[in-house]
Design a protein around this motif. Structure first.
Motif, PDB file in Angstrom:
ATOM      1  N   ASP A   1       0.947  -9.064  -6.257  1.00 14.49           N
ATOM      2  CA  ASP A   1       1.183  -8.924  -4.822  1.00 14.49           C
ATOM      3  C   ASP A   1      -0.112  -9.100  -4.039  1.00 14.49           C
ATOM      4  N   ARG A   2       0.005  -9.578  -2.812  1.00  7.55           N
ATOM      5  CA  ARG A   2      -1.183  -9.803  -1.995  1.00  7.55           C
ATOM      6  C   ARG A   2      -1.782  -8.503  -1.452  1.00  7.55           C
ATOM      7  N   SER A   3      -1.042  -7.384  -1.532  1.00  5.83           N
ATOM      8  CA  SER A   3      -1.543  -6.099  -1.069  1.00  5.83           C
ATOM      9  C   SER A   3      -2.143  -5.319  -2.238  1.00  5.83           C
TER      10      SER A   3
END
Length: 577
Positions: free
Chosen positions: A294-296
């Motif tokens: 995930d980008r987070s």
């Protein structure tokens, strides 16, 4: 001129008071429409919009004189005060119906649970009235009724009673003020509370807090309705829906989340992902493994934490391999654990949830080392370190400077994996010394480890700790024990309080312990405590700072609370006559 100023000030004060009273009764409102017209077409003073009355009162009738604030045979200030009085009564009485009037809402679902016994209903009314009045005074010997409401609700739910209809508004107000009451209060209030919440914006929290409670929200069995709400609902409604589905059908909840995962906001993804803790299983691994990319960063860390809670996951295997390369037995001399912390945090470690940058005043290598061991399955270590048991491994000496890091990481792993065997070994004997800093000897770490032990064993360990160390460091540990406390634990607490009294300490130094005892001590201890409420025999030369009277009041309060809890329990469990 002076009389005009006095009149203007008196008018302003009266109207401001009426404004405050009206606001308290009905809340802030928007502009109101004017009422009936006089013969020349202007609104009469008593039908003027409220905002106009306030403006006239603040400016004064001499500066805002007009025919609308004058009445035949009377003064302008008098007419204004009369208009404010009438408008206040109208605002307190209620709203005029809309045109056309809305249809009546459908009736609430029936509640088939039996009604409360009369004595229990009266007790609930008393508890809610005290809460609405602002609670009891913590000084003196009277019990604090506001702290007994959670226990009352828990017992009423166990007995399967329905909430009295006339007490539902007060119960919803209590749940609105205290979030810790909401689950039990809403479960006890039943379907009628959700019906009321649709009619009062102040109780909207009930629609978000109860699965399927929102207006028009579907049953988990309604596939079309579930899909529509998931696509169109507010975040709170979707979160409640996901939680309800997760309890009944974990796979279906996971599939629903996956269907919109890539389009969700990062903060929403994090909160949705956290809902997978309930019913976490190996079936969730593919979804969580995708969330590792995930980008987070927060989402990646949470996914890694959940995967490390599954000892059979691929991530747990990778972390076990990395951790095992850092810890080994010495090849010569007495058995000893040697540590070689990682020299870098590569991309694979970061993908698996290792945070590369350490907090302030923390070395990089020890920071990475702790994260690796925390995420590695505890089953790794007996085979890696000579087939020893957890107790034997914890007792082994460790390279200088690494013992606290190693034991602290094992503690966090035992809590994450809820491993009772390792928790027991890391806790050690209850009488072992209390020390500061990280590792298994800190009170915070011990409190978390106790959560992995069975209820009875946990209480016995805390009782032994209090017998060895007293009450000064026991609050965190007592908070992990289920209520009511077991006999040995309750006896240990009472003995320690008695010792503190005889030592001349002040009861308010143990206010947190006394508060826990009021809620958790077995009411059977009231008989024993009653002897402590009697003043001790007078001495010929009492010390100037004698605390006897303070302790007597404290024990009277504790005894009274225990007897009240016993009476409450009897009212809810006694067979109806």
């Amino acid at each position: 001129m002076r009389s005009t100023v006095k009149t203007r000030d008196a008018t302003a004060r009266a109207t401001a008071g009426a404004t405050a009273g009206a606001t308290r009764e009905t809340g802030t409102r928007g502009p109101e429409t004017a009422g009936p017209l006089d013969p020349v077409g202007a609104p009469t003073p008593r039908s003027l919009p409220w905002e106009e009355l306030v403006k006239t009162a603040l400016l004064g009738t001499d500066r805002r004189a007009n025919p609308q604030t004058a009445s035949a045979g009377g003064s302008a200030p008098g007419a204004l005060l009369a208009a404010a009085a009438v408008r206040t009564v109208r605002r307190r009485a209620g709203l005029r119906p809309a045109a056309p009037a809305a249809p009546f809402p459908p009736p609430a679902r029936a509640d088939d649970r039996p009604p409360l016994p009369r004595a229990a209903r009266n007790r609930l009314a008393q508890l809610l009235a005290v809460r609405a009045a602002g609670g009891a005074d913590r000084r003196g010997t009277a019990p604090d009724l506001t702290e007994l409401l959670p226990q009352w609700l828990a017992t009423a739910l166990q007995q399967g009673y329905a909430a009295p209809h006339e007490l539902l508004p007060a119960l919803l107000d209590a749940a609105r003020a205290r979030t810790d009451l909401r689950p039990a209060a809403l479960a006890f209030a039943g379907p009628r509370a959700l019906w009321l919440a649709q009619l009062n914006p102040a109780w909207r929290f009930a629609l978000r807090g109860a699965p399927g409670g929102a207006a028009g929200s579907p049953s988990p069995d309604d596939a079309e309705g579930v899909a529509r709400l998931w696509d169109e609902g507010l975040f709170a409604e979707r979160a409640a829906l996901l939680g309800a589905l997760r309890e009944r059908d974990p796979a279906r909840a996971r599939e629903l989340l996956a269907s919109t995962w890539r389009t969700e906001r990062a903060e929403d993804r994090l909160l949705f992902l956290d809902s997978l803790r309930a019913g976490l299983s190996e079936a969730d691994e593919p979804f969580l493994d995708e969330a590792l990319a995930d980008r987070s960063r927060n989402v990646r860390s949470t996914a890694a934490e959940l995967l490390s809670s599954l000892p059979g996951s691929a991530l747990a295997g990778r972390m076990a391999e990395r951790a095992a390369s850092c810890v080994s037995l010495a090849l010569s001399g007495e058995p000893r654990i040697t540590v070689e912390a990682p020299h870098e945090c590569d991309a694979g470690m970061e993908r698996d949830g290792v945070t590369a940058k350490p907090p302030a005043n923390r070395g990089e290598r020890s920071w990475w080392f702790g994260q690796l061991l925390e995420a590695a399955p505890l089953a790794t270590w007996p085979g890696r370190l000579g087939g020893r048991t957890p107790e034997e491994l914890v007792a082994l000496p460790v390279d200088e400077g690494w013992r606290s890091e190693l034991h602290g990481a094992w503690c966090r792993a035992a809590v994450r994996q809820q491993d009772a065997g390792w928790s027991r070994a890391l806790l050690g004997a209850p009488g072992s010394p209390v020390a500061e800093g990280p590792g298994a000897v800190s009170l915070a770490e011990r409190a978390r480890l106790l959560g992995a032990l069975p209820t009875g064993e946990r209480a016995d360990w805390v009782a032994g700790f209090i017998a060895a160390h007293g009450l000064s460091d026991s609050f965190q540990l007592l908070a992990t024990c289920a209520a009511p406390w077991t006999g040995p634990l309750g006896a240990a607490v009472v003995d320690a309080l008695t010792t503190a009294r005889r030592a001349g300490g002040y009861p308010w130094s143990y206010s947190g312990i006394m508060g826990l005892a009021e809620r958790c001590l077995d009411p059977a201890e009231a008989t024993r405590l009653a002897a402590l409420t009697r003043p001790e025999p007078p001495v010929l030369d009492p010390p100037a700072n004698s605390t006897t009277a303070y302790w007597t009041d404290a024990f009277e309060r504790l005894t009274g609370t225990l007897r009240l809890r016993e009476a409450m329990h009897a009212e809810l469990t006694r067979a109806p006559v």
